[in-house]
Design an enzyme around this catalytic site. Structure first.
Site, PDB file in Angstrom:
ATOM      1  N   ASP A   1       0.884  -1.165   0.000  1.00  0.00           N
ATOM      2  CA  ASP A   1       0.000   0.000   0.000  1.00  0.00           C
ATOM      3  C   ASP A   1       0.920   1.213   0.000  1.00  0.00           C
ATOM      4  O   ASP A   1       1.667   1.437   0.960  1.00  0.00           O
ATOM      5  CB  ASP A   1      -0.884  -0.020   1.248  1.00  0.00           C
ATOM      6  CG  ASP A   1      -1.781   1.206   1.377  1.00  0.00           C
ATOM      7  OD1 ASP A   1      -1.625   2.157   0.584  1.00  0.00           O
ATOM      8  OD2 ASP A   1      -2.631   1.216   2.289  1.00  0.00           O
TER       9      ASP A   1
ATOM     10  N   ASN B   1       3.895   3.898 -10.458  1.00  0.00           N
ATOM     11  CA  ASN B   1       2.690   3.751 -11.261  1.00  0.00           C
ATOM     12  C   ASN B   1       1.421   3.805 -10.420  1.00  0.00           C
ATOM     13  O   ASN B   1       0.333   4.005 -10.956  1.00  0.00           O
ATOM     14  CB  ASN B   1       2.756   2.418 -12.025  1.00  0.00           C
ATOM     15  CG  ASN B   1       1.503   2.145 -12.825  1.00  0.00           C
ATOM     16  OD1 ASN B   1       1.108   2.940 -13.683  1.00  0.00           O
ATOM     17  ND2 ASN B   1       0.847   1.028 -12.543  1.00  0.00           N
TER      18      ASN B   1
ATOM     19  N   TYR C   1      -7.527  14.926  -8.851  1.00  0.00           N
ATOM     20  CA  TYR C   1      -6.614  14.012  -9.549  1.00  0.00           C
ATOM     21  C   TYR C   1      -5.614  14.801 -10.389  1.00  0.00           C
ATOM     22  O   TYR C   1      -4.413  14.521 -10.386  1.00  0.00           O
ATOM     23  CB  TYR C   1      -7.450  13.084 -10.419  1.00  0.00           C
ATOM     24  CG  TYR C   1      -6.685  12.159 -11.333  1.00  0.00           C
ATOM     25  CD1 TYR C   1      -5.980  11.076 -10.830  1.00  0.00           C
ATOM     26  CD2 TYR C   1      -6.699  12.351 -12.720  1.00  0.00           C
ATOM     27  CE1 TYR C   1      -5.299  10.211 -11.671  1.00  0.00           C
ATOM     28  CE2 TYR C   1      -6.019  11.485 -13.566  1.00  0.00           C
ATOM     29  CZ  TYR C   1      -5.320  10.420 -13.037  1.00  0.00           C
ATOM     30  OH  TYR C   1      -4.657   9.566 -13.877  1.00  0.00           O
TER      31      TYR C   1
ATOM     32  N   LYS D   1      -1.538  14.864 -10.103  1.00  0.00           N
ATOM     33  CA  LYS D   1      -0.687  14.506 -11.238  1.00  0.00           C
ATOM     34  C   LYS D   1       0.239  15.660 -11.625  1.00  0.00           C
ATOM     35  O   LYS D   1       1.403  15.438 -11.987  1.00  0.00           O
ATOM     36  CB  LYS D   1      -1.555  14.075 -12.420  1.00  0.00           C
ATOM     37  CG  LYS D   1      -2.239  12.734 -12.221  1.00  0.00           C
ATOM     38  CD  LYS D   1      -1.229  11.618 -12.059  1.00  0.00           C
ATOM     39  CE  LYS D   1      -1.857  10.241 -12.040  1.00  0.00           C
ATOM     40  NZ  LYS D   1      -0.847   9.162 -11.874  1.00  0.00           N
TER      41      LYS D   1
ATOM     42  N   THR E   1      -7.425  -0.010 -19.908  1.00  0.00           N
ATOM     43  CA  THR E   1      -7.091  -0.815 -18.742  1.00  0.00           C
ATOM     44  C   THR E   1      -8.372  -1.402 -18.163  1.00  0.00           C
ATOM     45  O   THR E   1      -9.481  -0.984 -18.525  1.00  0.00           O
ATOM     46  CB  THR E   1      -6.400   0.041 -17.662  1.00  0.00           C
ATOM     47  OG1 THR E   1      -7.351   0.975 -17.132  1.00  0.00           O
ATOM     48  CG2 THR E   1      -5.195   0.783 -18.220  1.00  0.00           C
TER      49      THR E   1
END
Length: 258
Positions: free
Chosen positions: A60, A87, A151, A155, A186
């Protein structure tokens, strides 16, 4: 090509999708891989596929203890660490930005930005020893306004963090770079049938990305082929950042696909 012969990489979130493709690519080019993820069974499957070149570890990335244990286990098994691929991360907040709570912000930043920073801190002493490098998987969301504010901020933070690490540790021989993918096929999209086909119309190249597209870029930046590249962000995004494919999706638009 055997660009990773004798080298060892740690890949976070390596159980599926982009992470699994990166692990496979590095192993295919002769490297050993510490494959980490929260999904015990899936990460074990990826490692089993790669054989003796892979070590699966449950991690984690919001837990520094987990990260330290994974690095230690990998170095004990393979004797060194040359590459860290950050990643892990994802868009976990779906509320409107004006409705996002402080707790939501912390959850997103802890996973995507702070998690990557902790991985770098844990790996750095070994990377200095091997004159290795870090590749962080960011997103086009960190480079332009595609929504998902929390998000996107996380990033974008990865990009700024990478530039600062690159400047600070260049004299130690450690390189830091970013790959910024567009939409990639994905398993995360499996619950939204038709969405990827719709998104493909945004892209001048007429398709969304595949995990292997990202893995190829990572393999380049992590190899000696990129020995004089650091602090760089490489968009791997089918041309979506050029603009017109995003802005004009009407039937008359230049990138409309029947």
């Amino acid at each position: 090509m055997q660009r990773f012969e004798g080298r060892v990489a740690l890949v976070t979130a390596g159980a599926q999708g982009i992470g699994a493709a990166i692990a496979r690519r590095i192993a295919a080019e002769g490297g050993s891989v510490i494959v980490t993820d929260l999904q015990d069974e899936k990460v074990a499957e990826v490692a089993a596929e790669l054989g003796d070149r892979a070590l699966p570890v449950r991690v984690d990335v919001t837990s520094r203890a987990d990260i330290d244990a994974a690095v230690a286990a990998g170095v004990e098994r393979f004797g060194r660490l040359d590459v860290l691929v950050n990643n892990a991360g994802g868009c976990i907040i779906n509320s409107l930005p004006e409705e996002t709570t402080v707790e939501d912000w912390h959850r997103q930043l802890d996973l995507t930005l702070v998690g990557a920073a902790q991985c770098i801190q844990a790996a750095l002493p070994h990377l200095i020893e091997t004159r290795g490098n870090v590749v962080t998987i960011s997103s086009v969301n960190g480079l332009a306004a595609f929504g998902n504010v929390e998000y996107a901020a996380a990033k974008a933070g990865q990009v700024a963090m990478t530039q600062n690490f690159a400047a600070r540790y260049g004299t130690s021989g450690v390189r830091f770079n970013v790959v910024a993918p567009g939409t990639v096929r994905t398993p995360n999209w499996d619950s939204q049938p038709g969405t990827l086909e719709k998104f493909a119309k945004m892209y001048p190249l007429g398709r969304v990305g595949e995990p292997e597209d990202i893995a190829a870029a990572v393999a380049f930046l992590a190899s000696d082929d990129a020995a004089w590249i650091t602090g760089h962000t490489l968009p791997v995004e089918g041309g979506v950042l050029t603009g017109p494919g995003l802005l004009d999706l009407t039937p008359q638009g230049p990138f409309h696909k029947e």
